[in-house]
Design a protein around this motif. Structure first.
Motif, mmCIF file in Angstrom:
data_model
loop_
_atom_site.group_PDB
_atom_site.id
_atom_site.type_symbol
_atom_site.label_atom_id
_atom_site.label_comp_id
_atom_site.label_asym_id
_atom_site.label_seq_id
_atom_site.Cartn_x
_atom_site.Cartn_y
_atom_site.Cartn_z
ATOM 1 N N HIS A 124 5.927 -56.876 -0.404
ATOM 2 C CA HIS A 124 6.631 -55.997 0.482
ATOM 3 C C HIS A 124 5.964 -56.779 1.911
ATOM 4 O O HIS A 124 4.865 -56.604 1.970
ATOM 5 C CB HIS A 124 6.207 -54.624 0.472
ATOM 6 C CG HIS A 124 6.876 -53.842 -0.690
ATOM 7 N ND1 HIS A 124 6.677 -53.784 -1.651
ATOM 8 C CD2 HIS A 124 8.171 -53.314 -0.420
ATOM 9 C CE1 HIS A 124 7.544 -52.883 -2.574
ATOM 10 N NE2 HIS A 124 8.415 -52.715 -1.655
ATOM 11 N N HIS A 180 15.414 -57.773 0.022
ATOM 12 C CA HIS A 180 16.185 -56.546 0.678
ATOM 13 C C HIS A 180 15.481 -56.009 1.716
ATOM 14 O O HIS A 180 14.073 -56.039 1.712
ATOM 15 C CB HIS A 180 16.699 -55.639 -0.621
ATOM 16 C CG HIS A 180 15.768 -54.858 -1.347
ATOM 17 N ND1 HIS A 180 15.413 -55.096 -2.629
ATOM 18 C CD2 HIS A 180 15.101 -53.982 -0.908
ATOM 19 C CE1 HIS A 180 14.380 -54.212 -2.880
ATOM 20 N NE2 HIS A 180 14.007 -53.467 -1.757
ATOM 21 N N GLU A 236 14.180 -52.200 3.527
ATOM 22 C CA GLU A 236 14.068 -50.896 3.173
ATOM 23 C C GLU A 236 13.144 -50.298 3.986
ATOM 24 O O GLU A 236 12.415 -51.046 4.886
ATOM 25 C CB GLU A 236 13.602 -50.851 1.713
ATOM 26 C CG GLU A 236 12.193 -51.466 1.492
ATOM 27 C CD GLU A 236 11.909 -51.445 -0.111
ATOM 28 O OE1 GLU A 236 12.625 -51.397 -0.960
ATOM 29 O OE2 GLU A 236 10.784 -51.323 -0.384
ATOM 30 N N GLU A 253 11.592 -56.581 1.027
ATOM 31 C CA GLU A 253 10.907 -56.776 -0.322
ATOM 32 C C GLU A 253 11.428 -57.883 -0.942
ATOM 33 O O GLU A 253 12.671 -58.293 -1.040
ATOM 34 C CB GLU A 253 11.335 -55.592 -1.051
ATOM 35 C CG GLU A 253 10.765 -55.625 -2.555
ATOM 36 C CD GLU A 253 11.015 -54.519 -3.564
ATOM 37 O OE1 GLU A 253 11.005 -53.207 -3.194
ATOM 38 O OE2 GLU A 253 10.953 -54.735 -4.636
HETATM 39 MN MN MN Z 1 10.310 -51.588 -2.373
#
Ligand code: MN
Length: 487
Positions: free
Chosen positions: A26, A137, A139, A167
């Protein structure tokens, strides 16, 4: 896939084992505002200072995508040599947690903005491995619970709530703790070069979830455990070492690995169970009805690609082509600021010489002071001037070290310092001959040594250098000595 490398295998009681690692990293997107609100992402504000109504999930609030966060994700994808998906979708990942006021996280599930890519990881032993990227992605981050502020209440700080995260999911291509550490270091380096994440693990800008399983070399994949939120490169290595050993012991004792989520305890150097598969969430993903699919044009992607900075791999190739060893190039490219400093010193000068001074003297000195290269007390111009003085024969390498110290402490123009303090090396053959004649006359035994073994000339060179307070030109001394001693 290459065959299991012997050096990576772990010895168990019943034979060799191979560890298989994949990572979900992350990375906090470098951006002034959050992913779906205009609230500040600044670190260290008073609790709940950077919270918009969207971040607090007030009823009726609607998310609005931050275009800069999308551009950052695309830049990162391009830097990871990855497929950029022109259409991606934001989904709701539903779960309850007190620091998640929406009751769901807006994430991307089946259609992420970035698809498959690759990171080439150079290891300390000179080998390199390619770690596949599965996806990247966008988020939202969650808030933070504070349990130590009140005896009976927990407080919640939503400053991080809604901050954009990338991520980055790797394929399970990593085969040792060394490779895992090198992968994370390389990933962080790429993100920093791109300017898409500051990579500051202490502030939580970069956290790794590490999936670990073990198997017999070349055998079928074992059951994996996920170690959550490891926040330093060193801990990633320790967590993998411990977790692999733990799994091997269980299997060798006739047990089976249960798929579960674990935490790494840095104080004890071990992992412990956090939740098992039975407690695993069903996130009931579905496309967020508040957000349209994210659509990009190829032209937008191409424009971002055209503006990408030179990345570590390209820089390394350029540095090695200029004559540097792979090791030296790796040291110099690890941080963009170091690479920039080196390039400023090496411009119009010998690359190898510049690299030696930057790596050994400058980085050594910075390390000793515990400061970053941005705080260097010696500029690239000053170091370059010292190199020029060596090159034109004004000073010896030894005097250059002294000069480096003087400039580091007092500052100033190296050339002017050499003039003012009489640090110029003596190339005047007459003066050197006088010194040499004296030393030769007083040491007939050493003269005999040198005649028998020409390497013993080093002793005379040392004496002349000492007698000249380090100012004699070593090359001139060597030549004169050879002539005098008839070597
Ligand atoms: Mn995540």
């Amino acid at each position: 896939m290459t065959a299991a490398r012997k050096s990576n295998l772990i010895k168990g009681a019943t034979g060799d084992w191979e560890v298989v690692v994949g990572m979900e990293v992350h990375a906090q997107v470098s951006s002034d505002a959050k992913l779906f609100s205009g609230a500040s992402t600044e670190f260290g504000g008073a609790p709940n200072d950077h919270v918009s109504l969207v971040d607090a999930a007030m009823p009726g609030m609607l998310p609005v995508i931050n275009a800069e966060c999308v551009r950052q994700a695309v830049r990162t994808g391009l830097g990871l040599q990855a497929q950029i998906n022109l259409k991606s979708v934001f989904d709701r990942k539903n779960y309850f947690y007190p620091d998640l006021p929406q009751g769901y996280q807006i994430s991307q599930y089946k259609q992420p903005v970035v698809g498959e890519g690759a990171v080439v990881v150079d290891l300390a032993n000179g080998e390199s491995v390619t770690v596949g990227i599965e996806r990247l992605h966008l988020e939202q981050d969650a808030g933070k619970l504070l349990h130590d502020q009140h005896p009976t209440y927990s407080y919640v700080d939503l400053n991080r709530s809604g901050v954009a995260l990338m991520e980055i999911v790797s394929k399970p291509d990593i085969r040792s703790s060394e490779q895992a550490k090198a992968y994370l270091a390389k990933l962080r380096s790429i993100l920093r070069y791109l300017g898409t994440c500051d990579g500051d693990m202490e502030k939580g800008s970069l956290r790794a979830d590490v999936n670990v399983s073990v198997r017999r070399p070349g055998g079928p994949l074992g059951t994996r455990c996920e170690i959550k939120n490891v926040n330093s490169i060193r801990f990633v290595g320790q967590a993998i070492e411990h977790e692999a050993r733990r799994q091997i012991e269980i299997i060798e004792d006739g047990g089976a690995i249960e798929q579960e989520t674990r935490l790494f305890d840095p104080d004890k150097g071990e992992t412990r169970s956090m939740r098992s598969k039975e407690e695993a969430h069903d996130y009931r993903y579905f496309p967020d009805p508040d957000l349209l699919p994210l659509e990009l044009t190829q032209a937008e992607v191409d424009a971002l690609k055209a503006e990408l900075p030179e990345l570590p791999d390209e820089k390394k190739a350029r540095f090695t082509a200029a004559g540097l060893s792979g090791y030296d190039a790796d040291v110099l490219i690890a941080e963009r600021a170091t690479a920039d400093f080196f390039e400023a010193v090496a411009k119009g000068r010998d690359a190898k010489g510049a690299a030696n001074w930057v790596i050994n003297d400058l980085l050594g000195r910075l390390n000793k002071e515990g400061i970053a290269i941005e705080q260097s007390r010696l500029s690239a111009e000053q170091l370059g001037a010292i190199l020029d003085l060596i090159k034109d024969g004004s000073i010896s390498g030894k005097i250059a070290k002294d000069l480096f110290e003087i400039v580091w402490i007092e500052g100033g123009d190296p050339r002017a310092i050499v003039e003012a303090r009489g640090m110029k090396q003596v190339t005047d053959t007459g003066a050197l001959e006088k010194l040499i004649d004296g030393i030769v006359a007083q040491n007939p035994d050493k003269v005999a040594d040198a005649k028998a073994n020409p390497k013993a000339i080093g002793w005379f060179v040392g004496q002349v250098m000492k007698a000249s307070a380090g100012k004699a030109n070593p090359q001139a001394v060597n030549e004169l000595l050879r002539a005098k001693l008839g070597l």
